[in-house]
Design a protein around this motif. Structure first.
Motif, PDB file in Angstrom:
ATOM      1  N   ALA A 147       0.826  -1.201   0.000  1.00 53.39           N
ATOM      2  CA  ALA A 147       0.000   0.000   0.000  1.00 53.39           C
ATOM      3  C   ALA A 147       0.864   1.256   0.000  1.00 53.39           C
ATOM      4  N   LEU A 148       1.959   1.225   0.754  1.00 49.40           N
ATOM      5  CA  LEU A 148       2.885   2.362   0.751  1.00 49.40           C
ATOM      6  C   LEU A 148       3.487   2.565  -0.634  1.00 49.40           C
ATOM      7  N   LEU A 149       3.801   1.464  -1.291  1.00 47.93           N
ATOM      8  CA  LEU A 149       4.367   1.547  -2.637  1.00 47.93           C
ATOM      9  C   LEU A 149       3.394   2.250  -3.581  1.00 47.93           C
ATOM     10  N   ALA A 150       2.127   1.843  -3.520  1.00 48.36           N
ATOM     11  CA  ALA A 150       1.107   2.496  -4.357  1.00 48.36           C
ATOM     12  C   ALA A 150       0.942   3.961  -3.966  1.00 48.36           C
ATOM     13  N   ASN A 151       1.044   4.226  -2.676  1.00 46.11           N
ATOM     14  CA  ASN A 151       0.915   5.600  -2.178  1.00 46.11           C
ATOM     15  C   ASN A 151       2.035   6.482  -2.719  1.00 46.11           C
ATOM     16  N   TYR A 152       3.270   5.988  -2.646  1.00 49.21           N
ATOM     17  CA  TYR A 152       4.414   6.763  -3.134  1.00 49.21           C
ATOM     18  C   TYR A 152       4.367   6.930  -4.652  1.00 49.21           C
ATOM     19  N   GLU A 153       3.840   5.922  -5.355  1.00 47.87           N
ATOM     20  CA  GLU A 153       3.699   6.056  -6.806  1.00 47.87           C
ATOM     21  C   GLU A 153       2.705   7.153  -7.149  1.00 47.87           C
ATOM     22  N   ARG A 154       1.599   7.194  -6.430  1.00 49.99           N
ATOM     23  CA  ARG A 154       0.581   8.218  -6.693  1.00 49.99           C
ATOM     24  C   ARG A 154       1.143   9.620  -6.461  1.00 49.99           C
ATOM     25  N   SER A 155       1.966   9.757  -5.448  1.00 57.84           N
ATOM     26  CA  SER A 155       2.550  11.072  -5.146  1.00 57.84           C
ATOM     27  C   SER A 155       3.875  11.292  -5.888  1.00 57.84           C
TER      28      SER A 155
END
Length: 385
Positions: A147-155
């Motif tokens: 989830a953090l990985l997806a979060n950092y990708e979005r930002s």
């Protein structure tokens, strides 16, 4: 004063009777509560199975009111709120769970994970990041990192994404080397925009080491070398890409032809592209071969011969349109109109299509703009799929 034992004899039966009545009252009340709570719970479950979420929420709220200490009911209610998009209510439910002192450690970790999902769904990325970081060292660690990985990708926080991808790659969560290479390439692109070519080159070389079979680092490094005038090194880099990632040959063919011409290495590169074409015919490889042969003094018929050869093996409207463009028609005065119609017809066939969501684009993307999936665009165009 003498103590009268008769009062004890009279009091014992009375105390026993009162105690019996009290116990019966408590048992009766307990039975009523136990009947009410499961009834509300199962009613909510029935509504949920019938996709009646509004009624299910009402039933679960009733069940929680009857038994406020039951954590499972809170989890069910919070998840329902999240599914309905009522993120604020979901957050309140899960924060209430975390504030309870009697909550077990397993349920506390579960509530923390649910709270992080609430923040993610609500688009509160900063709060989601804080909640996910608290799950390090818990059974939810792998899910939290994803989830953090997806979060950092979005930002588009590529350094943080690279850090998480490295942790996942070193764990039992599968291989993330290709994803990590993309993050390094994204950082390199940012350095190039800032004019920091040395840092960009270092990151691209690191990406090549991280994922030797990934074509993107080599292609982008070759582009950087070519922009600096080192066409020979760029040509060598792309030649190694043919060996390391043969499936990406259609993407490599055009830039390889350009640097081969610029570095005078056409006699070396042309046989390699012809061999690749023989193994897997592709229009992009065919175009590169035609461009290279044109530099060796070949006449105009060679290109048309290649298109005819391609048509013999592959029914390609794109190749047919290119062949007709160089032909003389019986009614040549109508050639421009026919050619314009053919060029219009083949445009959709020259696009790239995401294998995950079907999003089509004129150019090749390493990450789909539609579904954000990495490496979902094949190197071949729509007509060749």
């Amino acid at each position: 004063m003498d103590f009268d034992l008769s009062w004890i004899l009279l009091g014992l039966p009375l105390a026993f009777g009162l105690g019996w009545l009290a116990s019966r009252f408590d048992l009766r009340q307990l039975r009523i509560e136990n009947r009410q709570t499961p009834k509300a719970y199962f009613r909510g479950l029935n509504f949920l199975l019938n996709e009646q979420q509004d009624q299910a929420i009402d039933a679960f709220i009733e069940a929680v009111q009857h038994d406020p200490d039951t954590s499972e009911l809170h989890f069910a209610l919070g998840n329902l709120f999240r599914r309905r998009g009522e993120y604020e209510r979901a957050v309140r439910v899960h924060e209430h769970l975390l504030s309870r002192g009697d909550l077990s450690e397993a349920d506390r970790q579960r509530a923390q994970h649910a709270l992080a999902l609430d923040f993610l769904k609500a688009g509160l990325l900063d709060r989601a990041e804080d909640a996910l970081l608290k799950l390090e060292g818990t059974p939810f660690e792998a899910q939290a990192r994803l989830a953090l990985l997806a979060n950092y990708e979005r930002s588009r926080d590529w350094p943080q994404a690279a850090s998480i991808a490295s942790k996942l790659d070193n764990s039992d969560s599968g291989s993330f080397s290709s994803r990590l290479a993309h993050y390094l390439c994204e950082q390199a692109a940012a350095h190039l925009t800032a004019g920091e070519t040395a840092q960009a080159r270092s990151l691209l070389e690191q990406a090549m080491t991280t994922a030797p079979a990934a074509p993107r680092p080599r292609i982008e490094l070759a582009s950087l070398l070519s922009s600096q005038g080192d066409h020979a090194a760029a040509c060598t880099t792309l030649e190694t890409t043919l060996q390391a990632a043969p499936a990406a040959t259609p993407l490599v063919a055009a830039p390889l032809a350009n640097v081969a011409i610029a570095s005078g290495r056409v006699p070396t590169v042309l046989p390699q592209l012809k061999a690749s074409y023989e193994q897997a015919p592709s229009l992009d490889v065919l175009e590169a071969i035609v461009a290279l042969e044109a530099t060796q003094g070949s006449n105009g018929h060679t290109a048309r011969d290649w298109y005819v050869r391609h048509l013999e093996n592959e029914p390609s409207l794109v190749a047919a349109a290119k062949w007709i463009a160089g032909e003389k028609l019986e009614h040549e005065q109508f050639h421009p109109q026919v050619q314009r119609a053919l060029d219009h017809a083949v445009k959709p066939l020259t696009r790239y299509r995401c294998a995950a969501c079907g999003f089509e684009a004129k150019q090749h993307f390493w990450q789909c703009p539609g579904c954000q999936t990495w490496d979902s665009y094949p190197a071949r165009r729509v007509e060749e799929l």
